[in-house]
Design an enzyme around this catalytic site. Sequence first.
Site, PDB file in Angstrom:
ATOM      1  N   ASP A  37       0.697  -1.177  -0.174  1.00 48.24           N
ATOM      2  CA  ASP A  37      -0.020   0.036   0.048  1.00 48.24           C
ATOM      3  C   ASP A  37       0.743   1.271  -0.029  1.00 48.24           C
ATOM      4  OD1 ASP A  37      -2.253  -1.536  -0.103  1.00 48.24           O
ATOM      5  OD2 ASP A  37      -2.769  -1.235   1.906  1.00 48.24           O
ATOM      6  N   HIS A 240      29.829   5.030  -5.187  1.00 51.29           N
ATOM      7  CA  HIS A 240      28.505   5.158  -5.312  1.00 51.29           C
ATOM      8  C   HIS A 240      27.978   4.697  -3.524  1.00 51.29           C
ATOM      9  CE1 HIS A 240      27.607   5.465  -9.593  1.00 51.29           C
ATOM     10  NE2 HIS A 240      28.258   6.574  -9.126  1.00 51.29           N
ATOM     11  N   ASP A 257      28.930  13.786  -1.932  1.00 50.14           N
ATOM     12  CA  ASP A 257      28.310  13.858  -3.255  1.00 50.14           C
ATOM     13  C   ASP A 257      26.713  13.983  -3.302  1.00 50.14           C
ATOM     14  OD1 ASP A 257      27.126  13.642  -6.005  1.00 50.14           O
ATOM     15  OD2 ASP A 257      28.798  12.150  -6.338  1.00 50.14           O
ATOM     16  N   ASP A 268      24.598  18.187  -9.337  1.00 51.04           N
ATOM     17  CA  ASP A 268      25.301  17.271  -8.848  1.00 51.04           C
ATOM     18  C   ASP A 268      26.664  17.672  -8.322  1.00 51.04           C
ATOM     19  OD1 ASP A 268      26.685  14.730  -8.776  1.00 51.04           O
ATOM     20  OD2 ASP A 268      26.523  14.295 -11.020  1.00 51.04           O
ATOM     21  N   HIS A 347      36.997   6.522 -12.927  1.00 55.87           N
ATOM     22  CA  HIS A 347      35.797   6.905 -13.436  1.00 55.87           C
ATOM     23  C   HIS A 347      36.119   8.122 -14.284  1.00 55.87           C
ATOM     24  CE1 HIS A 347      35.298  10.523 -10.790  1.00 55.87           C
ATOM     25  NE2 HIS A 347      35.452   9.610  -9.754  1.00 55.87           N
ATOM     26  N   HIS A 351      29.782  13.985 -17.062  1.00 55.64           N
ATOM     27  CA  HIS A 351      28.824  13.646 -18.004  1.00 55.64           C
ATOM     28  C   HIS A 351      27.845  14.657 -18.289  1.00 55.64           C
ATOM     29  CE1 HIS A 351      26.625  13.664 -14.260  1.00 55.64           C
ATOM     30  NE2 HIS A 351      27.926  13.135 -13.403  1.00 55.64           N
ATOM     31  N   HIS A 358      22.747  11.590 -15.004  1.00 58.10           N
ATOM     32  CA  HIS A 358      23.422  11.231 -16.095  1.00 58.10           C
ATOM     33  C   HIS A 358      22.676  11.369 -17.451  1.00 58.10           C
ATOM     34  CE1 HIS A 358      26.294   8.483 -13.558  1.00 58.10           C
ATOM     35  NE2 HIS A 358      26.100   9.790 -13.238  1.00 58.10           N
ATOM     36  N   GLU A 381      34.431  16.368 -12.616  1.00 55.60           N
ATOM     37  CA  GLU A 381      34.483  15.748 -11.235  1.00 55.60           C
ATOM     38  C   GLU A 381      35.837  14.795 -11.074  1.00 55.60           C
ATOM     39  OE1 GLU A 381      31.464  12.600 -10.579  1.00 55.60           O
ATOM     40  OE2 GLU A 381      30.363  13.408 -12.576  1.00 55.60           O
ATOM     41  N   TYR A 385      41.212   7.948  -5.226  1.00 53.77           N
ATOM     42  CA  TYR A 385      40.793   7.030  -4.217  1.00 53.77           C
ATOM     43  C   TYR A 385      41.850   5.959  -3.919  1.00 53.77           C
ATOM     44  CZ  TYR A 385      36.616   9.158  -6.691  1.00 53.77           C
ATOM     45  OH  TYR A 385      36.025  10.043  -7.192  1.00 53.77           O
ATOM     46  N   ARG A 403      36.955  13.702  -4.183  1.00 55.03           N
ATOM     47  CA  ARG A 403      36.370  14.025  -5.381  1.00 55.03           C
ATOM     48  C   ARG A 403      36.008  15.331  -5.236  1.00 55.03           C
ATOM     49  NH1 ARG A 403      33.565   9.987  -6.157  1.00 55.03           N
ATOM     50  NH2 ARG A 403      31.144  10.641  -5.504  1.00 55.03           N
ATOM     51  N   GLU A 405      33.656  17.989  -7.333  1.00 58.11           N
ATOM     52  CA  GLU A 405      32.538  18.035  -8.730  1.00 58.11           C
ATOM     53  C   GLU A 405      31.741  19.226  -8.884  1.00 58.11           C
ATOM     54  OE1 GLU A 405      29.387  14.971  -8.623  1.00 58.11           O
ATOM     55  OE2 GLU A 405      29.390  15.073 -10.622  1.00 58.11           O
TER      56      GLU A 405
HETATM   57  N1  GLY Z   1      26.383  11.712  -8.392  1.00 58.54           N
HETATM   58  C1  GLY Z   1      26.726  10.779  -9.527  1.00 58.54           C
HETATM   59  C2  GLY Z   1      27.782  11.307 -10.218  1.00 58.54           C
HETATM   60  O1  GLY Z   1      28.394  12.065  -9.711  1.00 58.54           O
HETATM   61  O2  GLY Z   1      27.632  10.664 -11.307  1.00 58.54           O
HETATM   62 MN    MN Z   2      28.470  13.380 -11.533  1.00 60.90          MN
HETATM   63 MN    MN Z   3      28.063  13.365  -8.257  1.00 54.91          MN
END
Ligand code: GLY
Ligand code: MN
Ligand code: MN
Length: 437
Positions: A37, A240, A257, A268, A347, A351, A358, A381, A385, A403, A405
């Site tokens: 529900d 993540h 983040d 972001d 990474h 993006h 994304h 970003e 690490y 990071r 960003e």
């Molecule tokens: N927060 C997801 C990224 O930085 O791509």
């Molecule tokens: Mn990002």
């Molecule tokens: Mn991010």
Amino acid sequence: MISRKEFMRRRRQLIRMMGRGSIAIIPAAPVRPRNRDVEYPYRPDSDFQYMTGFGEPEAVAVLIPGRDHGEYLLFCRERDPKMETWTGRRAGTQGAVELYDADDAFPIGDIDEILPGLLESCDRVFYTMGSHPDFDRHVLDWVKRIREGARSGLRAPDEFVSLEHLLHDMRLYKSRSEIRVMRGAAKVACRAHRRAMQACRPGRHEFEIEAELLHEFRHANMQPAYPCIVGGGENGCILHYTDNRAVLRDGDLLLIDAGAEYDCYASDVTRTFPVNGRFSPPQRALYEVVLAAQAAAIRQVQPGNDWNAPHAAAIKVLTRGLVKLGILKGRSADLIRNEAYRRFYMHRTGHWLGMDVHDVGDYKVGGEWRVLEPGMVLTVEPGIYIPEGSRGVAKKWWNIGIRIEDDVLVTNDGHEVFSVDAPKSVSEIEALMGENR
Ligand code: GLY
Ligand code: MN
Ligand code: MN
């Protein structure tokens, strides 16, 4: 807010590109059950929202270029006072016409009767397969029904085209009002990051800091654009990480983040700062490398540069910095060529950003990196690490995850950083965190 006029403009543009003899079918996102529900908070499908601004579930937009009785049809829920008492107000078919500018609107329950007839008069169907599998089955079923009627003279469309090509290219170029909304989302994200820095103390939990972020988002009538990542120490090395349960320790860094979503547009933003307010010498040394890499990458966000230019600039600075600190060994040029940096930077540098975090839009065109053009928005970003136990790396670097960003708009003569209000130099961060301690 995106105006009704802008939604009309978008539909007109898509209709023009589709051409006569075609039909586009764009379904709303389904409601998703969370547990008995209870449903997940409703988030419209980005493509549907982009074309209609109609925020209700159980709706389907249909565009038919050149149709005599109107080119824009909306199927939606009917008004129902009893149901509305339980689940909220509905526009109804009358509202769809009067408030959302549909040329014609029909109850969603009638779509099975009406849509095959509309398909029948078209050669080409624009539809995105795979986003909403339950709805895909309806579309296939409607086409099948027409094919089965071939002997009685019915003709099914013979061309299926993915709507994404046209629609996602439109979404990649942000209009003036989209830019305004995105600036607003980034501003609130920055306010949240500042609040998190001010609230952070050794002994607090990651979730307590997350609560500070959510406080700022909700105060501005926004919500998280994605689950907040609040990772102290070793958790900052999990890209993540969303558990957000650990105690924050004196001497660790905290990586946050977190971006706000406003009117279905995302920000972001990532910041990394010391839990106790002061960087240790190794933390500071690595932080300065990431910050310099980010600055070099942002400088590359210029119209005419290609999509990969910021990433190439970032890995150059990161690799050189890692060599200088003795974390990578060898010649920078070789280490870049054989991608040795990927052990610590796995990474890419960004993006597209928009209604989806994304966001949609091709990164390559004709096999080549896409050229940046005014109106595109991307994140920048870079990070480093170094988890505990990293072999061949001195212990003083372990458990450092960094990071940084920002959200960056390509302008006519360079770029604009939306997320400037969240401190990121060592001195700015230490000054803000040093207040009232
Ligand atoms: N927060 C997801 C990224 O930085 O791509
Ligand atoms: Mn990002
Ligand atoms: Mn991010």
